[in-house]
Scaffold this motif. Structure first.
Motif, PDB file in Angstrom:
ATOM      1  N   ALA A  83       0.284  -1.120  -0.126  1.00 45.34           N
ATOM      2  CA  ALA A  83      -0.183   0.343   0.033  1.00 45.34           C
ATOM      3  C   ALA A  83       0.677   1.197   0.399  1.00 45.34           C
ATOM      4  O   ALA A  83       1.863   1.034   0.819  1.00 45.34           O
ATOM      5  CB  ALA A  83      -1.052   0.306   1.065  1.00 45.34           C
ATOM      6  N   VAL A  84      -0.051   1.980  -0.495  1.00 45.04           N
ATOM      7  CA  VAL A  84       1.316   3.892  -0.837  1.00 45.04           C
ATOM      8  C   VAL A  84       0.649   4.131   0.183  1.00 45.04           C
ATOM      9  O   VAL A  84      -0.573   4.859   0.575  1.00 45.04           O
ATOM     10  CB  VAL A  84       1.114   4.437  -2.069  1.00 45.04           C
ATOM     11  N   PHE A  85       1.622   4.946   1.841  1.00 43.03           N
ATOM     12  CA  PHE A  85       0.475   5.933   3.128  1.00 43.03           C
ATOM     13  C   PHE A  85       1.270   6.898   2.998  1.00 43.03           C
ATOM     14  O   PHE A  85       3.171   6.683   2.979  1.00 43.03           O
ATOM     15  CB  PHE A  85       1.040   4.517   3.465  1.00 43.03           C
ATOM     16  N   SER A  86       1.289   7.589   3.589  1.00 37.12           N
ATOM     17  CA  SER A  86       2.500   8.953   4.524  1.00 37.12           C
ATOM     18  C   SER A  86       2.493   7.667   5.980  1.00 37.12           C
ATOM     19  O   SER A  86       1.682   7.712   6.698  1.00 37.12           O
ATOM     20  CB  SER A  86       1.433  10.510   4.599  1.00 37.12           C
ATOM     21  N   PRO A  87       4.246   8.261   6.069  1.00 37.48           N
ATOM     22  CA  PRO A  87       4.128   7.355   7.712  1.00 37.48           C
ATOM     23  C   PRO A  87       4.121   8.554   8.253  1.00 37.48           C
ATOM     24  O   PRO A  87       4.286  10.027   8.541  1.00 37.48           O
ATOM     25  CB  PRO A  87       6.093   7.002   7.524  1.00 37.48           C
TER      26      PRO A  87
ATOM     27  N   ILE B 139       3.959  12.845  14.052  1.00 39.76           N
ATOM     28  CA  ILE B 139       4.804  13.853  13.231  1.00 39.76           C
ATOM     29  C   ILE B 139       4.515  13.239  11.913  1.00 39.76           C
ATOM     30  O   ILE B 139       5.433  11.971  11.363  1.00 39.76           O
ATOM     31  CB  ILE B 139       6.212  13.783  12.865  1.00 39.76           C
ATOM     32  N   GLN B 140       3.273  14.296  11.229  1.00 46.22           N
ATOM     33  CA  GLN B 140       3.130  13.576   9.455  1.00 46.22           C
ATOM     34  C   GLN B 140       3.881  13.397   8.535  1.00 46.22           C
ATOM     35  O   GLN B 140       3.925  14.891   8.294  1.00 46.22           O
ATOM     36  CB  GLN B 140       1.180  14.225   9.291  1.00 46.22           C
ATOM     37  N   SER B 141       4.674  12.828   7.888  1.00 51.81           N
ATOM     38  CA  SER B 141       4.989  12.684   7.248  1.00 51.81           C
ATOM     39  C   SER B 141       4.591  13.613   5.770  1.00 51.81           C
ATOM     40  O   SER B 141       2.953  12.629   5.829  1.00 51.81           O
ATOM     41  CB  SER B 141       6.520  11.868   6.732  1.00 51.81           C
ATOM     42  N   ALA B 142       4.815  14.653   4.814  1.00 50.49           N
ATOM     43  CA  ALA B 142       4.113  14.545   3.869  1.00 50.49           C
ATOM     44  C   ALA B 142       4.685  13.626   2.839  1.00 50.49           C
ATOM     45  O   ALA B 142       4.043  13.793   1.410  1.00 50.49           O
ATOM     46  CB  ALA B 142       4.599  16.296   3.462  1.00 50.49           C
ATOM     47  N   SER B 143       5.751  12.769   2.356  1.00 51.33           N
ATOM     48  CA  SER B 143       6.744  11.756   1.214  1.00 51.33           C
ATOM     49  C   SER B 143       5.412  10.721   1.523  1.00 51.33           C
ATOM     50  O   SER B 143       4.911  10.135   2.359  1.00 51.33           O
ATOM     51  CB  SER B 143       7.727  11.781   2.371  1.00 51.33           C
ATOM     52  N   LYS B 144       5.146  10.271   0.252  1.00 47.93           N
ATOM     53  CA  LYS B 144       4.601   9.198   0.317  1.00 47.93           C
ATOM     54  C   LYS B 144       5.990   7.792   0.461  1.00 47.93           C
ATOM     55  O   LYS B 144       6.718   7.957  -0.410  1.00 47.93           O
ATOM     56  CB  LYS B 144       3.934   9.125  -1.225  1.00 47.93           C
ATOM     57  N   ARG B 145       5.194   6.600   1.056  1.00 49.39           N
ATOM     58  CA  ARG B 145       6.213   5.364   1.021  1.00 49.39           C
ATOM     59  C   ARG B 145       5.255   4.421   0.902  1.00 49.39           C
ATOM     60  O   ARG B 145       4.258   4.082   0.928  1.00 49.39           O
ATOM     61  CB  ARG B 145       6.502   4.738   2.361  1.00 49.39           C
TER      62      ARG B 145
END
Length: 379
Positions: free
Chosen positions: A57-61, A304-310
């Motif tokens: 799945a693609v998510f923002s960690p 801390i909500q990251s703006a990058s996708k993983r």
């Protein structure tokens, strides 16, 4: 420890009897560890478990950690004594709102007396130099004075003015207010003036560090701490595996038992150094302190909500169990109605799921509801 097997068997018997309608001694045989360590159940029992297929799945960690509240260094200051001498009076108390230039305490200081005398002397020298310069200007105009003597008079006047301004600045540094300075400048008789410790900024007086009669040392004795409490810092500790998800400007959720609501913050700075003791990196979060509920040194939860996708594997929180060493593991459903216990390495938490860094392959199926039963059956 001697009663634990009895409790486990009773629990298994009750669970299986309720689900299959069989007798306890028969039910206990329906779920048992196989020779390879897997847990084997019958089809009826397997149907009662909730099993979920885990795909990429693609998510923002979201990085979950703890942090400590601190005053904003951009909005707070510890005031050092600008003069030496004993404290004569303290004019404020902790919790008071103060403004720039407000007197916080008075000091009977020999430095102050020397500064007043120095200003008076510098003022007299300047006035005399000014009188001589004006006279020499007139003499030079009437061709009664050489040019070099006029230049010398002008130089003396400039030097006297510089000495006077330096002495005046010394008075202001020692906390003399503008009215008293003006009286001294004009040579008026003024009431005895004490040196004052003044606030350089507006905010709340959060610490009083001196007492009446205490002897202060100029430039060394802390006297008060003033802070603007409307905005505070939260210093969070982030470990190496999570640093790749940290960027300045990212949104942060602060949870504290002191606040009924989640407080919003923003990542302001990521340290360039790692703490040699904890091996963690400090991340500074700027937080508007609603209702001034956050206090210095308070421990808070930080998300801390990251703006990058993983891209990765996410398993429900309910599927993750802990062993006696607090290490995480899950149960993976196998095609032959058995369940394999699998040690996993967890990453960050994303809403109600954990990222699995290792120990699970995309497409495998994990037990979400019923994992506790399997845990008991495997003991």
């Amino acid at each position: 420890m001697g009663n634990r097997p009895v409790v486990t068997l009773t629990f298994l018997a009750a669970f299986l009897a309720a689900s299959c309608g069989s007798k306890p001694d028969t039910a206990e045989k329906a779920a048992a560890p196989a020779s390879d360590g897997r847990i084997v159940v019958d089809s009826a029992q397997r149907a009662r478990f909730r099993i979920e297929r885990i795909d990429s799945a693609v998510f923002s960690p979201t990085v979950l950690t703890t942090g400590t509240v601190a005053f904003s260094a951009d909005r707070s200051t510890q005031i050092l004594a600008p003069m030496s001498g004993p404290v004569t009076r303290i004019m404020v108390a902790p919790g008071d709102q103060v403004h720039p230039g407000q007197a916080l305490a008075t000091v009977s200081s020999p430095d102050f007396a020397v500064a007043i005398a120095g200003f008076g002397k510098a003022q007299a020298v300047w006035r005399n130099a000014q009188r001589i310069a004006e006279l020499d200007e007139k003499l030079f105009t009437n061709d009664a004075l050489a040019r070099r003597e006029l230049d010398q008079a002008r130089t003396d006047l400039l030097g006297a003015a510089a000495d006077r301004d330096a002495a005046l600045m010394q008075l202001k540094t020692l906390g003399v207010d503008s009215a008293a300075v003006e009286g001294i400048r004009e040579g008026k008789a003024t009431a005895p003036v004490e040196a004052a410790i003044r606030s350089p900024i507006s905010g709340t007086l959060v610490e009083k560090l001196i007492t009446p009669g205490q002897l202060l040392q100029a430039g060394a004795t802390p006297t008060f701490t003033v802070a603007d409490l409307s905005v505070v810092w939260v210093l969070a500790n982030v470990f190496e595996r999570d640093l790749r998800d940290m960027h300045r400007g990212e949104k942060v959720a602060i949870v504290s038992e002191a606040s009924p609501d989640t407080l919003d913050g923003t990542v302001d700075y990521i340290a360039s150094l790692v703490d040699p003791a904890t091996k963690a990196t400090s991340v500074r979060v700027v937080v508007p302190n609603k209702g001034t509920l956050l206090k210095r040194d308070m421990l808070v939860q930080v998300g801390i909500q990251s703006a990058s996708k993983r891209k990765g594997l996410l398993v429900p929180v309910a599927a993750v169990l802990r062993d006696d060493e607090n290490l995480p593991y899950i149960f993976v459903a196998m095609p032959d109605n058995s369940f394999a216990r699998r040690r996993v390495e967890l990453g960050g938490r994303v809403d109600n799921r954990y990222e699995v860094a290792s120990g699970l392959t995309a497409g495998e199926r994990v037990v979400v509801d019923g994992a506790l039963f399997l845990q008991a059956a495997g003991q």
